[in-house]
Design an enzyme around this catalytic site. Structure first.
Site, PDB file in Angstrom:
ATOM      1  CG  HIS A 127      -0.030 -12.536   7.722  1.00 44.14           C
ATOM      2  ND1 HIS A 127      -1.122 -12.997   6.988  1.00 44.14           N
ATOM      3  CD2 HIS A 127      -0.520 -11.625   8.587  1.00 44.14           C
ATOM      4  CE1 HIS A 127      -2.212 -12.371   7.386  1.00 44.14           C
ATOM      5  NE2 HIS A 127      -1.881 -11.537   8.355  1.00 44.14           N
TER       6      HIS A 127
ATOM      7  CG  HIS B 225       1.067 -14.533   2.015  1.00 39.41           C
ATOM      8  ND1 HIS B 225       1.425 -15.042   0.781  1.00 39.41           N
ATOM      9  CD2 HIS B 225       2.183 -14.554   2.778  1.00 39.41           C
ATOM     10  CE1 HIS B 225       2.725 -15.325   0.786  1.00 39.41           C
ATOM     11  NE2 HIS B 225       3.201 -15.052   1.977  1.00 39.41           N
TER      12      HIS B 225
ATOM     13  CB  ALA C  78      -0.913  -0.011   1.229  1.00 37.91           C
TER      14      ALA C  78
ATOM     15  CG  ASP D 125       2.388  -0.465   4.272  1.00 40.09           C
ATOM     16  OD1 ASP D 125       2.192  -1.390   3.470  1.00 40.09           O
ATOM     17  OD2 ASP D 125       3.520  -0.012   4.552  1.00 40.09           O
TER      18      ASP D 125
ATOM     19  CG  ASN E 230      -5.647 -11.825  14.273  1.00 43.41           C
ATOM     20  OD1 ASN E 230      -5.794 -12.266  15.402  1.00 43.41           O
ATOM     21  ND2 ASN E 230      -5.402 -10.552  14.027  1.00 43.41           N
TER      22      ASN E 230
END
Ligand code: H2U
Length: 357
Positions: free
Chosen positions: A164, A162, A59, A76, A151
């Site tokens: 993470h 994805h 972003a 971000d 989460n």
């Protein structure tokens, strides 16, 4: 399982100094409530539009490297930033505020979007653990608290498929760690040993709530669990922080995490949603203090209750009175988790099976 657990009763959570209401037979009530929509069927290995994928633009315009292992970047849209003005003294005791400063990192586990931790190779999971330890050391040099949390699944508000997690460092001790610190310190002062070290010893002997165990680790549905399939992951040795884990303990942790998460996935044969996080001794200024009362541990809080699509709601009574659970931790162990890995129908496996067998 002893008879007392056939009827409703309260259980004490020593890590939060709070009580949980256990009502063993509420699972039979008819359910006409919310049913979640099935998780997204197929996640592509690479999505040119996913800002977490290797080589893609995020972003803020930065382009991700073609990473082949873990990848960490500054969030971000951070909830905490390093510099923020101090609100100054409060005018009234009921209207207090404090400065909040920190750093928010996002950490990708793997370059592929269609793997999850249990499907990664053990050595790939070790690299995740090493990076966690590195971030706790790096951020912990400055900040008193470094919260690693994942989460997983849209049901847990995860905004990106994805694989993470996130790592948020703060210039304050958040509520949950502060409460846990007080409870562990009180127990240590009274009994002379770390609460969770004694707890692990007890659970390893009782074997009523053990989900998976290994030479260095133990995963249980804690006696005081709130979420139906909640688990607590504990080292067997006295370890203050994830950065203190030995190489062998990290390897064993990677193995037991894979085994635990595979059991979760097999429970309802779905990639199991959860929020998980690590709690270890505080850092920053606390590094000089005596933190012998602390024991490193990870909490897994999965929302599912009776199927892949029916979750437990912590609402109403839980918000206004106390947490309540439908089935006892012992029932969870005796009814579902003693099943070893069900041989899934490999034809519909969307993952690379190399890491399963
Ligand atoms: O370009 C992006 C996309 C997502 N993110 C961040 O990634 C995080 C994804 O984590 P969650 O799925 O747990 O929300 C989320 O906090 C979001 O702010 C970026 O920092 N940059």
């Amino acid at each position: 399982v002893s008879r007392t657990f056939q009827h409703q009763h309260l259980r004490y959570n020593p890590l939060r100094d709070s009580w949980v209401l256990v009502s063993a037979h509420r699972m039979k009530r008819p359910w006409a409530g919310q049913v979640e929509k099935p998780a997204e069927e197929h996640v592509p290995r690479y999505d040119p539009c996913n800002p977490l994928c290797p080589g893609n633009t995020r972003a803020n315009g930065e382009v991700n490297p073609h990473y082949d292992s873990t990848f960490v970047f500054e969030n971000d849209f951070p909830a905490l930033q390093p510099d923020a003005p101090d609100p100054g003294p409060h005018q009234h005791p009921l209207f207090q505020s404090k400065a909040a400063r920190g750093v928010c990192k996002v950490m990708c586990f793997h370059p592929w979007s269609d793997v999850t931790l249990p499907l990664m190779k053990k050595e790939e999971v070790v690299k995740v653990i090493d990076k966690w330890a590195e971030l706790v050391e790096e951020l912990g040099a400055t900040y008193p608290w470094v919260q690693i949390f994942e989460n997983k699944g849209a049901m847990m508000g995860c905004s990106n498929p994805h694989p993470h997690c996130q790592v948020w460092a703060s210039n304050f001790l958040p509520n949950e760690p502060a409460l846990s610190d007080r409870c562990q310190r009180a127990y240590y002062q009274k009994h002379g040993e770390p609460l969770l070290l004694e707890y692990a010893k007890q659970e390893a002997e009782k074997k009523e709530r053990v989900v998976v165990e290994s030479s260095d680790w133990l995963a249980v549905v804690p006696y005081w669990a709130t979420w139906p399939y909640q688990t607590l992951l504990l080292p067997r040795r006295h370890v203050l922080r994830i950065s203190d884990l030995t190489k062998d303990e990290r390897e064993d942790l990677a193995d037991i995490m894979k085994r635990l998460l595979t059991k979760y996935d097999n429970l309802f044969e779905v990639s199991f949603p959860y929020s998980m996080g690590w709690h270890g001794a505080p850092t920053g200024p606390y590094l000089e203090g005596d933190n012998s009362h602390w024991q490193l541990h990870a909490h897994y809080y999965p929302p599912l209750l009776r199927s892949a699509l029916v979750k437990k709601f912590m609402v109403g009574y839980e918000m206004l009175a106390l947490e309540q659970r439908d089935l006892t931790p012992e029932q969870v162990i005796s009814t579902t988790w003693l099943c070893e890995i069900r041989l899934l129908d490999l034809s519909d496996m969307r993952f690379d099976v190399r890491s399963y067998f």
